[in-house]
Motif scaffolding. Structure first.
Motif, PDB file in Angstrom:
ATOM      1  N   ILE A   1     -74.178  19.764  20.132  1.00 53.80           N
ATOM      2  CA  ILE A   1     -73.492  21.021  20.452  1.00 53.80           C
ATOM      3  C   ILE A   1     -72.581  21.396  19.286  1.00 53.80           C
ATOM      4  O   ILE A   1     -71.876  20.535  18.730  1.00 53.80           O
ATOM      5  N   LEU A   2     -72.591  22.681  18.922  1.00 54.04           N
ATOM      6  CA  LEU A   2     -71.725  23.131  17.828  1.00 54.04           C
ATOM      7  C   LEU A   2     -70.261  23.103  18.260  1.00 54.04           C
ATOM      8  O   LEU A   2     -69.936  23.480  19.396  1.00 54.04           O
ATOM      9  N   LEU A   3     -69.395  22.688  17.337  1.00 53.08           N
ATOM     10  CA  LEU A   3     -67.955  22.663  17.648  1.00 53.08           C
ATOM     11  C   LEU A   3     -67.461  24.048  18.066  1.00 53.08           C
ATOM     12  O   LEU A   3     -66.598  24.167  18.939  1.00 53.08           O
ATOM     13  N   SER A   4     -68.017  25.083  17.472  1.00 55.04           N
ATOM     14  CA  SER A   4     -67.569  26.442  17.821  1.00 55.04           C
ATOM     15  C   SER A   4     -67.867  26.766  19.285  1.00 55.04           C
ATOM     16  O   SER A   4     -67.203  27.607  19.888  1.00 55.04           O
ATOM     17  N   ALA A   5     -68.868  26.088  19.868  1.00 62.05           N
ATOM     18  CA  ALA A   5     -69.201  26.353  21.281  1.00 62.05           C
ATOM     19  C   ALA A   5     -68.033  25.998  22.196  1.00 62.05           C
ATOM     20  O   ALA A   5     -67.840  26.615  23.244  1.00 62.05           O
ATOM     21  N   LEU A   6     -67.239  24.987  21.805  1.00 59.10           N
ATOM     22  CA  LEU A   6     -66.089  24.606  22.641  1.00 59.10           C
ATOM     23  C   LEU A   6     -65.068  25.735  22.672  1.00 59.10           C
ATOM     24  O   LEU A   6     -64.466  26.025  23.707  1.00 59.10           O
ATOM     25  N   GLN A   7     -64.889  26.373  21.507  1.00 62.56           N
ATOM     26  CA  GLN A   7     -63.960  27.504  21.454  1.00 62.56           C
ATOM     27  C   GLN A   7     -64.516  28.665  22.280  1.00 62.56           C
ATOM     28  O   GLN A   7     -63.783  29.287  23.060  1.00 62.56           O
ATOM     29  N   HIS A   8     -65.809  28.937  22.132  1.00 64.98           N
ATOM     30  CA  HIS A   8     -66.407  30.038  22.900  1.00 64.98           C
ATOM     31  C   HIS A   8     -66.298  29.782  24.405  1.00 64.98           C
ATOM     32  O   HIS A   8     -65.942  30.668  25.178  1.00 64.98           O
ATOM     33  N   TRP A   9     -66.606  28.541  24.833  1.00 64.86           N
ATOM     34  CA  TRP A   9     -66.580  28.221  26.271  1.00 64.86           C
ATOM     35  C   TRP A   9     -65.171  28.378  26.829  1.00 64.86           C
ATOM     36  O   TRP A   9     -64.965  28.911  27.920  1.00 64.86           O
ATOM     37  N   THR A  10     -64.179  27.920  26.065  1.00 68.09           N
ATOM     38  CA  THR A  10     -62.803  27.973  26.566  1.00 68.09           C
ATOM     39  C   THR A  10     -62.315  29.414  26.637  1.00 68.09           C
ATOM     40  O   THR A  10     -61.501  29.758  27.494  1.00 68.09           O
ATOM     41  N   TYR A  11     -62.826  30.266  25.735  1.00 68.28           N
ATOM     42  CA  TYR A  11     -62.465  31.692  25.805  1.00 68.28           C
ATOM     43  C   TYR A  11     -63.146  32.330  27.012  1.00 68.28           C
ATOM     44  O   TYR A  11     -62.508  33.006  27.816  1.00 68.28           O
ATOM     45  N   CYS A  12     -64.454  32.104  27.148  1.00 66.21           N
ATOM     46  CA  CYS A  12     -65.223  32.666  28.267  1.00 66.21           C
ATOM     47  C   CYS A  12     -66.555  31.927  28.340  1.00 66.21           C
ATOM     48  O   CYS A  12     -67.351  32.002  27.391  1.00 66.21           O
ATOM     49  N   PRO A  13     -66.844  31.208  29.436  1.00 62.38           N
ATOM     50  CA  PRO A  13     -68.106  30.472  29.533  1.00 62.38           C
ATOM     51  C   PRO A  13     -69.335  31.358  29.329  1.00 62.38           C
ATOM     52  O   PRO A  13     -70.327  30.928  28.753  1.00 62.38           O
ATOM     53  N   ARG A  14     -69.261  32.606  29.792  1.00 63.32           N
ATOM     54  CA  ARG A  14     -70.422  33.498  29.616  1.00 63.32           C
ATOM     55  C   ARG A  14     -70.633  33.822  28.127  1.00 63.32           C
ATOM     56  O   ARG A  14     -71.769  33.901  27.662  1.00 63.32           O
ATOM     57  N   GLN A  15     -69.525  34.009  27.396  1.00 63.90           N
ATOM     58  CA  GLN A  15     -69.656  34.258  25.957  1.00 63.90           C
ATOM     59  C   GLN A  15     -70.374  33.075  25.292  1.00 63.90           C
ATOM     60  O   GLN A  15     -71.264  33.238  24.457  1.00 63.90           O
ATOM     61  N   CYS A  16     -69.988  31.867  25.690  1.00 62.26           N
ATOM     62  CA  CYS A  16     -70.626  30.660  25.156  1.00 62.26           C
ATOM     63  C   CYS A  16     -72.120  30.658  25.492  1.00 62.26           C
ATOM     64  O   CYS A  16     -72.963  30.368  24.633  1.00 62.26           O
ATOM     65  N   GLY A  17     -72.450  31.009  26.735  1.00 66.36           N
ATOM     66  CA  GLY A  17     -73.851  31.034  27.149  1.00 66.36           C
ATOM     67  C   GLY A  17     -74.652  32.076  26.380  1.00 66.36           C
ATOM     68  O   GLY A  17     -75.774  31.829  25.951  1.00 66.36           O
ATOM     69  N   LEU A  18     -74.061  33.266  26.190  1.00 64.67           N
ATOM     70  CA  LEU A  18     -74.776  34.322  25.464  1.00 64.67           C
ATOM     71  C   LEU A  18     -75.067  33.899  24.021  1.00 64.67           C
ATOM     72  O   LEU A  18     -76.143  34.162  23.491  1.00 64.67           O
TER      73      LEU A  18
END
Ligand code: SF4
Length: 206
Positions: free
Chosen positions: A7-24
């Motif tokens: 998993i990309l480290l940036s995904a953790l930031q995206h998920w914490t901001y908004c799980p849907r943003q991470c999924g998209l």
């Protein structure tokens, strides 16, 4: 070396901001620029060429590849300071003024966890460099942040393996989100409302 399903480290930031943003981004590979992502990319141009320099005895690594085999994470650190006393200090560059954002702190903590595994030494602190105000905000890599790195990584892995996009948050976060047009949070909220009203239309009032 890291595995290819990491998993990309940036995904953790995206998920914490908004799980849907991470999924998209990480499930559906959607990505759209807006003023915020453009500013972020401009800031990262300062530190996106790998290399190092030595200043006052401190070795400063730029764009250093990172990974954790234990958690299955991969990414890179904008800057890592390697001090003569053995202190390892990651610095993440962000656009905007100095202000605390938990999603930035978790991304930094994930970098610290990777560095500890790679170098076999503790990483107690790091910093977010805020490019607009040219100020650093130091962050202690606390047990709570480490725990959030673990639980967030598990949640992202579960979302990726399940293949289901999380629901929209539909709040102030959407205003600054570059994926708003793709996500359509209001349309989905309206559709959910309609669905709810249909289900409860013929319920008798008590
Ligand atoms: S528009 Fe809102 S719900 Fe959709 S991804 Fe962005 S922050 Fe999340």
């Amino acid at each position: 070396m890291p595995d290819t399903d990491a998993i990309l480290l940036s995904a953790l930031q995206h998920w914490t901001y908004c799980p849907r943003q991470c999924g998209l981004i990480h499930l559906e590979q959607a990505f759209e620029d807006n003023i915020h992502t453009a500013r972020g990319q401009a800031v990262h141009h300062l530190v996106d060429t790998p290399g190092y320099e030595v200043k006052a005895g401190v070795r400063i690594e730029r764009a250093l590849p990172l990974w954790s085999d234990r958690l299955g994470l991969i990414g890179k650190a904008d800057l890592v300071e390697l001090h003569p006393d053995g202190t390892i200090f990651p610095v993440e560059f962000k656009h905007g003024r100095k202000r605390q954002k938990i999603h930035d702190d978790i991304q930094l903590a994930a970098q610290a966890v990777c560095l500890e595994e790679m170098l076999g030494r503790p990483v107690a602190r790091g910093a977010i460099y805020h490019a607009t105000s040219h100020r650093r905000r130091e962050v202690a890599i606390t047990p709570e942040l480490r725990q959030q790195v673990e639980t967030t990584t598990q949640a992202i892995r579960s979302m990726l393996s399940g293949g289901v996009l999380p629901p929209p948050v539909t709040d102030g976060r959407c205003r600054e989100c570059s994926l708003k047009d793709i996500c359509q949070p209001e349309a989905i909220a309206a559709s959910n409302r309609l669905h709810y009203e249909r289900i409860h239309l013929f319920e008798e009032e008590s």
